[in-house]
Design a protein around this motif. Structure first.
Motif, PDB file in Angstrom:
ATOM      1  N   LEU A 138       0.818  -1.215   0.000  1.00  0.00           N
ATOM      2  CA  LEU A 138       0.000   0.000   0.000  1.00  0.00           C
ATOM      3  C   LEU A 138       0.849   1.261   0.000  1.00  0.00           C
ATOM      4  CD1 LEU A 138      -2.800  -1.045   2.512  1.00  0.00           C
ATOM      5  CD2 LEU A 138      -3.039  -0.695   0.045  1.00  0.00           C
ATOM      6  N   VAL A 139       1.881   1.283   0.821  1.00  0.00           N
ATOM      7  CA  VAL A 139       2.741   2.468   0.888  1.00  0.00           C
ATOM      8  C   VAL A 139       3.557   2.620  -0.387  1.00  0.00           C
ATOM      9  CG1 VAL A 139       4.698   3.497   2.101  1.00  0.00           C
ATOM     10  CG2 VAL A 139       2.816   2.494   3.395  1.00  0.00           C
ATOM     11  N   LYS A 140       4.052   1.511  -0.920  1.00  0.00           N
ATOM     12  CA  LYS A 140       4.883   1.554  -2.130  1.00  0.00           C
ATOM     13  C   LYS A 140       4.110   2.078  -3.328  1.00  0.00           C
ATOM     14  CE  LYS A 140       7.932  -1.321  -4.895  1.00  0.00           C
ATOM     15  NZ  LYS A 140       8.494  -2.653  -5.061  1.00  0.00           N
ATOM     16  N   HIS A 141       2.834   1.798  -3.410  1.00  0.00           N
ATOM     17  CA  HIS A 141       2.034   2.173  -4.575  1.00  0.00           C
ATOM     18  C   HIS A 141       1.098   3.344  -4.299  1.00  0.00           C
ATOM     19  CE1 HIS A 141       3.533  -1.160  -6.902  1.00  0.00           C
ATOM     20  NE2 HIS A 141       3.352  -1.937  -5.847  1.00  0.00           N
ATOM     21  N   LEU A 142       1.486   4.197  -3.372  1.00  0.00           N
ATOM     22  CA  LEU A 142       0.700   5.404  -3.126  1.00  0.00           C
ATOM     23  C   LEU A 142       0.740   6.299  -4.362  1.00  0.00           C
ATOM     24  CD1 LEU A 142       1.738   6.329   0.502  1.00  0.00           C
ATOM     25  CD2 LEU A 142      -0.537   5.717  -0.268  1.00  0.00           C
ATOM     26  N   PRO A 143      -0.296   7.078  -4.595  1.00  0.00           N
ATOM     27  CA  PRO A 143      -0.287   8.003  -5.734  1.00  0.00           C
ATOM     28  C   PRO A 143       0.817   9.048  -5.590  1.00  0.00           C
ATOM     29  CG  PRO A 143      -2.438   7.998  -4.635  1.00  0.00           C
ATOM     30  CD  PRO A 143      -1.532   7.126  -3.845  1.00  0.00           C
ATOM     31  N   ARG A 144       1.242   9.584  -6.704  1.00  0.00           N
ATOM     32  CA  ARG A 144       2.326  10.563  -6.738  1.00  0.00           C
ATOM     33  C   ARG A 144       2.005  11.772  -5.861  1.00  0.00           C
ATOM     34  NH1 ARG A 144       2.285  12.425 -11.896  1.00  0.00           N
ATOM     35  NH2 ARG A 144       3.138  10.463 -12.594  1.00  0.00           N
ATOM     36  N   GLU A 145       0.736  12.169  -5.809  1.00  0.00           N
ATOM     37  CA  GLU A 145       0.367  13.374  -5.070  1.00  0.00           C
ATOM     38  C   GLU A 145       0.093  13.112  -3.589  1.00  0.00           C
ATOM     39  OE1 GLU A 145      -3.214  11.540  -6.977  1.00  0.00           O
ATOM     40  OE2 GLU A 145      -1.315  12.250  -7.745  1.00  0.00           O
ATOM     41  N   SER A 146       0.403  11.926  -3.086  1.00  0.00           N
ATOM     42  CA  SER A 146       0.147  11.608  -1.684  1.00  0.00           C
ATOM     43  C   SER A 146       1.074  12.396  -0.764  1.00  0.00           C
ATOM     44  CB  SER A 146       0.331  10.107  -1.432  1.00  0.00           C
ATOM     45  OG  SER A 146       1.688   9.769  -1.521  1.00  0.00           O
ATOM     46  N   SER A 147       0.653  12.565   0.469  1.00  0.00           N
ATOM     47  CA  SER A 147       1.443  13.294   1.464  1.00  0.00           C
ATOM     48  C   SER A 147       2.775  12.601   1.739  1.00  0.00           C
ATOM     49  CB  SER A 147       0.660  13.419   2.766  1.00  0.00           C
ATOM     50  OG  SER A 147      -0.504  14.160   2.568  1.00  0.00           O
ATOM     51  N   VAL A 148       2.769  11.283   1.741  1.00  0.00           N
ATOM     52  CA  VAL A 148       4.005  10.535   1.997  1.00  0.00           C
ATOM     53  C   VAL A 148       5.018  10.820   0.896  1.00  0.00           C
ATOM     54  CG1 VAL A 148       5.009   8.225   2.179  1.00  0.00           C
ATOM     55  CG2 VAL A 148       2.828   8.720   3.283  1.00  0.00           C
ATOM     56  N   ASN A 149       4.609  10.753  -0.365  1.00  0.00           N
ATOM     57  CA  ASN A 149       5.530  11.030  -1.467  1.00  0.00           C
ATOM     58  C   ASN A 149       6.006  12.476  -1.444  1.00  0.00           C
ATOM     59  OD1 ASN A 149       5.824   8.528  -2.634  1.00  0.00           O
ATOM     60  ND2 ASN A 149       3.998   8.746  -3.888  1.00  0.00           N
TER      61      ASN A 149
END
Length: 128
Positions: free
Chosen positions: A25-36
């Motif tokens: 789930l974390v690896k495939h977060l969308p580009r605009e996510s807060s984590v990225n």
């Protein structure tokens, strides 16, 4: 908070979400996510297309500059080289295809020039 299908990150602590599933789930977060955005800053906003467009602009500007320099009068003042498009990290692209790409890589990591294959860190990054 990381949410998916009504669940949240606390499910990992409760044992309802496996570490492998959390990693996926974390690896495939969308580009605009807060984590990225936290990990990569402004670079998270740049897609492959944006990088290719910036490289295209840089190459066209360099080609126009070379054409103008070659076709200018001999006694004319030399033209200034074009400025590259600023990249998200604040520096222009290193130009891995340039003539000094191997020398730059060797300067950055002296063991990389002697190693015949990828490093263990590169293998881990590639295979996740």
């Amino acid at each position: 908070m990381l949410r998916y299908y009504g669940k949240d990150l606390l499910d990992w602590h409760r044992g309802e979400l496996s570490s492998r599933r959390l990693h996926v789930l974390v690896k495939h977060l969308p580009r605009e996510s807060s984590v990225n955005r936290e990990l990569f800053g402004e670079a998270a906003d740049w897609s492959v297309t944006d990088h290719l467009l910036a490289a295209t602009v840089d190459h066209l500007a360099a080609a126009n500059w070379m054409f103008a320099s070659v076709n200018s009068e001999e006694d004319a003042e030399p033209l200034e080289a074009p400025e590259p498009v600023p990249r998200p990290n604040g520096t222009p692209d290193s130009g891995a295809d340039g003539p000094d790409a191997d020398a730059a890589d060797a300067d950055a990591d002296p063991s990389a020039a002697a190693a015949p294959g990828p490093s263990p860190q590169q293998l881990v990054r590639f295979f996740g």
